[in-house]
Write a protein that holds these residues in place. Structure first.
Motif, PDB file in Angstrom:
ATOM      1  N   TYR A   9      41.469  53.867  16.126  1.00 31.12           N
ATOM      2  CA  TYR A   9      40.730  54.870  16.958  1.00 31.12           C
ATOM      3  C   TYR A   9      39.324  54.164  17.055  1.00 31.12           C
ATOM      4  O   TYR A   9      38.582  53.738  16.121  1.00 31.12           O
ATOM      5  CB  TYR A   9      40.554  56.381  16.151  1.00 31.12           C
ATOM      6  N   ASN A  10      38.873  54.185  18.304  1.00 30.09           N
ATOM      7  CA  ASN A  10      37.347  53.876  18.812  1.00 30.09           C
ATOM      8  C   ASN A  10      37.009  52.414  18.315  1.00 30.09           C
ATOM      9  O   ASN A  10      35.892  52.448  17.783  1.00 30.09           O
ATOM     10  CB  ASN A  10      36.559  54.966  18.469  1.00 30.09           C
ATOM     11  N   GLY A  16      41.007  55.597  26.304  1.00 25.44           N
ATOM     12  CA  GLY A  16      39.499  55.641  26.507  1.00 25.44           C
ATOM     13  C   GLY A  16      38.835  56.696  26.107  1.00 25.44           C
ATOM     14  O   GLY A  16      39.702  57.686  26.228  1.00 25.44           O
ATOM     15  N   SER A  17      37.754  56.810  25.675  1.00 25.16           N
ATOM     16  CA  SER A  17      36.928  58.078  25.263  1.00 25.16           C
ATOM     17  C   SER A  17      37.018  59.057  26.319  1.00 25.16           C
ATOM     18  O   SER A  17      36.874  60.322  25.912  1.00 25.16           O
ATOM     19  CB  SER A  17      35.620  57.778  24.680  1.00 25.16           C
ATOM     20  N   GLY A  18      37.118  58.738  27.526  1.00 19.53           N
ATOM     21  CA  GLY A  18      37.288  59.442  28.611  1.00 19.53           C
ATOM     22  C   GLY A  18      38.674  59.712  29.400  1.00 19.53           C
ATOM     23  O   GLY A  18      38.684  60.244  30.445  1.00 19.53           O
ATOM     24  N   SER A  19      39.704  59.524  28.730  1.00 22.87           N
ATOM     25  CA  SER A  19      41.044  59.193  29.308  1.00 22.87           C
ATOM     26  C   SER A  19      41.932  59.525  28.213  1.00 22.87           C
ATOM     27  O   SER A  19      41.771  59.334  26.873  1.00 22.87           O
ATOM     28  CB  SER A  19      41.170  57.919  30.067  1.00 22.87           C
ATOM     29  N   ASN A  79      35.616  50.844  31.958  1.00 21.55           N
ATOM     30  CA  ASN A  79      34.119  50.215  31.487  1.00 21.55           C
ATOM     31  C   ASN A  79      33.430  51.373  31.089  1.00 21.55           C
ATOM     32  O   ASN A  79      33.451  52.639  31.480  1.00 21.55           O
ATOM     33  CB  ASN A  79      33.467  49.813  32.714  1.00 21.55           C
ATOM     34  N   GLY A  80      32.613  51.290  30.068  1.00 16.27           N
ATOM     35  CA  GLY A  80      31.841  52.347  29.452  1.00 16.27           C
ATOM     36  C   GLY A  80      32.219  53.252  28.401  1.00 16.27           C
ATOM     37  O   GLY A  80      31.572  54.051  27.930  1.00 16.27           O
ATOM     38  N   GLN A  81      33.447  53.255  28.361  1.00 21.82           N
ATOM     39  CA  GLN A  81      34.285  53.980  27.262  1.00 21.82           C
ATOM     40  C   GLN A  81      34.633  53.461  26.216  1.00 21.82           C
ATOM     41  O   GLN A  81      35.031  52.009  25.907  1.00 21.82           O
ATOM     42  CB  GLN A  81      35.667  54.626  28.008  1.00 21.82           C
ATOM     43  N   SER A  82      34.353  54.026  25.126  1.00 20.35           N
ATOM     44  CA  SER A  82      35.009  53.575  23.729  1.00 20.35           C
ATOM     45  C   SER A  82      36.458  53.385  23.792  1.00 20.35           C
ATOM     46  O   SER A  82      37.286  54.315  24.455  1.00 20.35           O
ATOM     47  CB  SER A  82      34.421  54.456  22.597  1.00 20.35           C
ATOM     48  N   LEU A  83      37.000  52.327  22.980  1.00 19.92           N
ATOM     49  CA  LEU A  83      38.630  52.344  22.941  1.00 19.92           C
ATOM     50  C   LEU A  83      39.269  52.293  21.991  1.00 19.92           C
ATOM     51  O   LEU A  83      38.741  51.783  21.011  1.00 19.92           O
ATOM     52  CB  LEU A  83      38.745  50.803  23.929  1.00 19.92           C
ATOM     53  N   SER A  84      40.423  52.782  22.163  1.00 20.20           N
ATOM     54  CA  SER A  84      41.477  52.974  20.733  1.00 20.20           C
ATOM     55  C   SER A  84      42.632  52.416  21.294  1.00 20.20           C
ATOM     56  O   SER A  84      43.025  52.231  22.555  1.00 20.20           O
ATOM     57  CB  SER A  84      41.655  54.489  20.538  1.00 20.20           C
ATOM     58  N   PHE A  85      43.220  51.573  20.299  1.00 26.16           N
ATOM     59  CA  PHE A  85      44.741  50.939  20.468  1.00 26.16           C
ATOM     60  C   PHE A  85      45.540  51.636  19.685  1.00 26.16           C
ATOM     61  O   PHE A  85      45.350  51.799  18.415  1.00 26.16           O
ATOM     62  CB  PHE A  85      44.374  49.520  20.364  1.00 26.16           C
ATOM     63  N   MET A  86      46.807  51.713  20.209  1.00 27.94           N
ATOM     64  CA  MET A  86      48.041  52.026  19.335  1.00 27.94           C
ATOM     65  C   MET A  86      49.143  50.767  19.492  1.00 27.94           C
ATOM     66  O   MET A  86      49.441  50.599  20.543  1.00 27.94           O
ATOM     67  CB  MET A  86      48.888  53.468  19.807  1.00 27.94           C
ATOM     68  N   ILE A  87      49.257  50.400  18.238  1.00 27.76           N
ATOM     69  CA  ILE A  87      50.020  48.931  18.248  1.00 27.76           C
ATOM     70  C   ILE A  87      51.439  49.393  17.527  1.00 27.76           C
ATOM     71  O   ILE A  87      51.510  49.856  16.451  1.00 27.76           O
ATOM     72  CB  ILE A  87      49.401  47.979  17.604  1.00 27.76           C
ATOM     73  N   THR A  88      52.539  48.955  18.205  1.00 28.32           N
ATOM     74  CA  THR A  88      53.732  48.955  17.568  1.00 28.32           C
ATOM     75  C   THR A  88      54.417  47.670  17.474  1.00 28.32           C
ATOM     76  O   THR A  88      54.391  46.869  18.479  1.00 28.32           O
ATOM     77  CB  THR A  88      54.986  49.947  18.251  1.00 28.32           C
ATOM     78  N   PHE A 121      36.765  42.726  18.802  1.00 29.17           N
ATOM     79  CA  PHE A 121      36.814  43.613  17.897  1.00 29.17           C
ATOM     80  C   PHE A 121      37.746  43.794  16.869  1.00 29.17           C
ATOM     81  O   PHE A 121      39.023  43.496  17.060  1.00 29.17           O
ATOM     82  CB  PHE A 121      36.604  44.934  18.731  1.00 29.17           C
ATOM     83  N   GLU A 122      37.391  44.184  15.646  1.00 25.95           N
ATOM     84  CA  GLU A 122      38.517  44.482  14.463  1.00 25.95           C
ATOM     85  C   GLU A 122      38.985  45.823  14.225  1.00 25.95           C
ATOM     86  O   GLU A 122      38.267  46.552  14.270  1.00 25.95           O
ATOM     87  CB  GLU A 122      37.862  43.496  13.168  1.00 25.95           C
ATOM     88  N   GLY A 123      40.365  46.094  14.049  1.00 30.54           N
ATOM     89  CA  GLY A 123      40.876  47.245  13.676  1.00 30.54           C
ATOM     90  C   GLY A 123      41.504  47.445  12.543  1.00 30.54           C
ATOM     91  O   GLY A 123      41.152  46.837  11.517  1.00 30.54           O
ATOM     92  N   GLY A 124      42.697  48.321  12.624  1.00 32.96           N
ATOM     93  CA  GLY A 124      43.323  48.551  11.531  1.00 32.96           C
ATOM     94  C   GLY A 124      44.360  47.517  11.249  1.00 32.96           C
ATOM     95  O   GLY A 124      44.381  46.449  11.926  1.00 32.96           O
TER      96      GLY A 124
END
Length: 232
Positions: free
Chosen positions: A214-215, A172-175, A195-204, A227-230
């Motif tokens: 990111y975000n 999360g943008s705050g974690s 909740n209320g944070q933008s989210l990033s994911f690291m996928i392996t 949502f669509e990511g990399g």
């Protein structure tokens, strides 16, 4: 015929898998993908037997199949299918007479359109050569957020490369980064309040490759959104 790196198994045509109305095509499933047509997987999909399904870890992997050594029923060429479901064992039937998905058999249960690309309709079941191949997907990986505030469940779909995800972390943008646990299929779980944070994911994926998005989920997201990511 070039067969290097391919293994011999059998697979079964189950007519009930395919429905010409489209919206009824294989809803749900043991990988959690839901409607395979609307998710972009199409009809080149397969349910895997216990020996291949690996308790859901194989969800999203891609396999190249070629009908093998049956001149009466085989068609030329190959198809590539994505693992999207589980073919459960039927212990009431023998492995060579209806119990095609019983352990330790390696078995692909295909939709009718997929089957008809490599074998004739009347065959029903044929031996195939198979090998795992790289998945080619359009667009980025997709993240669908379900659950509730302290039970974030994220369905990960449309994964290229190896296709089958073995590890996920969320930030999360705050974690900081936190590992997620696989709940079932390709649904990954976090019990943190995000909740209320933008989210990033690291996928392996299973081949050890990692992509970080990111975000990819903006602040103000809501449960049920995708949502669509990399991409790999």
């Amino acid at each position: 015929m070039h067969t290097k790196g391919m293994q011999v198994v059998s697979f079964l045509l189950v007519l009930l898998v395919w429905n010409a109305n489209g919206d009824d095509q294989q809803e749900g499933g043991a990988c959690g993908y839901g409607n395979l047509l609307s998710q972009g997987y199409g009809t080149n999909t397969a349910a895997l037997s216990t020996a291949l399904f690996n308790n859901g870890l194989t969800c999203g992997a891609c396999y190249q199949l070629r009908c093998y050594n049956d001149t009466k029923w085989c068609l030329s060429g190959t198809i590539t299918v994505t693992a999207t479901n589980f073919c459960p064992p039927n212990n009431a039937l023998s492995n060579d007479n209806g119990g095609w998905c019983n352990p330790p058999l390696q078995h692909f249960d295909l939709s009718e359109p997929a089957f008809l690309q490599i074998a004739q309709y009347q065959a029903g079941i044929v031996p195939v050569l198979f090998r795992k191949v790289s998945c080619v997907k359009k667009g980025g990986m997709r993240f669908t957020i379900i659950g509730h505030s302290y039970y974030n469940l994220v369905l990960i779909t449309n994964v290229g490369g190896a296709g089958d995800v073995k590890a996920v972390s969320i930030k999360g943008s705050g974690s900081g980064w936190q590992p997620m646990t696989r709940n079932w299929g390709q649904n990954w779980q976090s019990n943190s309040y995000l909740n209320g944070q933008s989210l990033s994911f690291m996928i392996t994926t299973s081949d050890g490759q990692t992509v970080t998005s990111y975000n990819v989920v903006p602040q103000g997201w809501k449960f049920g959104q995708t949502f669509e990511g990399g991409q790999f």
